[in-house]
Design a protein around this motif. Structure first.
Motif, PDB file in Angstrom:
ATOM      1  N   LYS A  59      -7.935  -8.553  -3.531  1.00 13.07           N
ATOM      2  CA  LYS A  59      -8.532  -8.962  -2.260  1.00 13.07           C
ATOM      3  C   LYS A  59      -7.425  -8.944  -1.219  1.00 13.07           C
ATOM      4  O   LYS A  59      -6.256  -9.108  -1.540  1.00 13.07           O
ATOM      5  CB  LYS A  59      -9.136 -10.351  -2.376  1.00 13.07           C
ATOM      6  N   SER A  60      -7.796  -8.759   0.029  1.00 16.67           N
ATOM      7  CA  SER A  60      -6.804  -8.720   1.106  1.00 16.67           C
ATOM      8  C   SER A  60      -6.320 -10.116   1.442  1.00 16.67           C
ATOM      9  O   SER A  60      -7.122 -11.036   1.623  1.00 16.67           O
ATOM     10  CB  SER A  60      -7.402  -8.087   2.356  1.00 16.67           C
ATOM     11  N   GLY A  61      -4.994 -10.254   1.529  1.00 20.81           N
ATOM     12  CA  GLY A  61      -4.389 -11.473   2.038  1.00 20.81           C
ATOM     13  C   GLY A  61      -4.021 -11.231   3.492  1.00 20.81           C
ATOM     14  O   GLY A  61      -4.530 -10.296   4.116  1.00 20.81           O
ATOM     15  N   LYS A  62      -3.118 -12.036   4.035  1.00 25.35           N
ATOM     16  CA  LYS A  62      -2.695 -11.853   5.428  1.00 25.35           C
ATOM     17  C   LYS A  62      -2.094 -10.474   5.650  1.00 25.35           C
ATOM     18  O   LYS A  62      -2.372  -9.815   6.631  1.00 25.35           O
ATOM     19  CB  LYS A  62      -1.687 -12.927   5.843  1.00 25.35           C
ATOM     20  N   GLU A  63      -1.224 -10.052   4.731  1.00 23.08           N
ATOM     21  CA  GLU A  63      -0.545  -8.759   4.886  1.00 23.08           C
ATOM     22  C   GLU A  63      -0.623  -7.889   3.640  1.00 23.08           C
ATOM     23  O   GLU A  63      -0.372  -6.688   3.724  1.00 23.08           O
ATOM     24  CB  GLU A  63       0.939  -8.973   5.225  1.00 23.08           C
ATOM     25  N   ASP A  64      -0.919  -8.484   2.506  1.00 26.79           N
ATOM     26  CA  ASP A  64      -0.822  -7.768   1.239  1.00 26.79           C
ATOM     27  C   ASP A  64      -2.090  -7.975   0.413  1.00 26.79           C
ATOM     28  O   ASP A  64      -2.902  -8.838   0.717  1.00 26.79           O
ATOM     29  CB  ASP A  64       0.392  -8.284   0.450  1.00 26.79           C
ATOM     30  N   VAL A  76      -1.200 -12.475  -8.218  1.00 25.84           N
ATOM     31  CA  VAL A  76      -0.272 -11.348  -8.251  1.00 25.84           C
ATOM     32  C   VAL A  76      -0.418 -10.608  -6.928  1.00 25.84           C
ATOM     33  O   VAL A  76      -1.517 -10.193  -6.558  1.00 25.84           O
ATOM     34  CB  VAL A  76      -0.557 -10.403  -9.440  1.00 25.84           C
ATOM     35  N   TRP A  77       0.691 -10.463  -6.222  1.00 29.22           N
ATOM     36  CA  TRP A  77       0.702  -9.891  -4.872  1.00 29.22           C
ATOM     37  C   TRP A  77       1.337  -8.508  -4.868  1.00 29.22           C
ATOM     38  O   TRP A  77       2.333  -8.282  -5.544  1.00 29.22           O
ATOM     39  CB  TRP A  77       1.488 -10.807  -3.935  1.00 29.22           C
ATOM     40  N   SER A  78       0.789  -7.631  -4.035  1.00 32.68           N
ATOM     41  CA  SER A  78       1.316  -6.272  -3.888  1.00 32.68           C
ATOM     42  C   SER A  78       2.516  -6.221  -2.947  1.00 32.68           C
ATOM     43  O   SER A  78       3.166  -5.182  -2.820  1.00 32.68           O
ATOM     44  CB  SER A  78       0.229  -5.345  -3.346  1.00 32.68           C
ATOM     45  N   GLY A  79       2.812  -7.292  -2.300  1.00 33.99           N
ATOM     46  CA  GLY A  79       3.927  -7.401  -1.369  1.00 33.99           C
ATOM     47  C   GLY A  79       4.109  -8.870  -1.035  1.00 33.99           C
ATOM     48  O   GLY A  79       3.426  -9.727  -1.595  1.00 33.99           O
ATOM     49  N   TRP A  80       5.021  -9.142  -0.086  1.00 39.56           N
ATOM     50  CA  TRP A  80       5.249 -10.550   0.271  1.00 39.56           C
ATOM     51  C   TRP A  80       5.584 -10.663   1.750  1.00 39.56           C
ATOM     52  O   TRP A  80       6.727 -10.634   2.145  1.00 39.56           O
ATOM     53  CB  TRP A  80       6.352 -11.163  -0.575  1.00 39.56           C
TER      54      TRP A  80
END
Length: 133
Positions: A59-64, A76-80
């Motif tokens: 799912k989309s977070g603020k940026e990742d 688990v994040w695709s970026g930070w």
């Protein structure tokens, strides 16, 4: 979630080594600076991100993108948040046998977030890094 549980849930994820690292409050737990964290945030790239996609839907977070695994209390994040993902993962330090982003990276995040709940965490990190606090 205490350090033993953090290690247990990370083992259950079976993420490929060298392509992920723990971030945020769980890093502080593994360093012994906090007793427990609400969840475990993991940054992942390449094969580790592909493994996360096998475990859940992003799912989309603020940026990742984020694969949330509520049963394990892991995200688990695709970026930070604009940080260089490769630098975070490549600069990971083993803490209690777990790859963790540096305390400096956690400090940057917590200072930028500016949340009241992070103030004691910021102070603890600064003490460890010898920057007062």
């Amino acid at each position: 979630m205490d350090a033993a549980r953090i290690k247990e849930v990370l083992a259950a994820l079976a993420l490929p080594a060298g392509h992920w690292a723990v971030h945020a409050s769980a890093v502080l737990v593994l360093h012994g600076l906090l007793d427990e964290a609400g969840d475990v945030d993991v940054v992942a790239r390449g094969p580790a991100w592909e493994r996360a996609l096998e475990l859940g839907t992003p799912k989309s977070g603020k940026e990742d993108l984020c694969v949330s695994l509520p049963d394990l209390e892991v995200e688990v994040w695709s970026g930070w948040m604009g940080e260089d993902l490769d630098a975070l993962v490549d600069g990971a330090e083993p803490v209690a046998g777990v790859p963790c982003v540096s305390l400096e990276a956690v400090l940057r995040f917590k200072e930028a977030a500016g949340r009241p709940k992070d103030a004691p965490h910021v102070a603890a990190i600064k003490r460890v890094l010898g920057r007062g606090g």
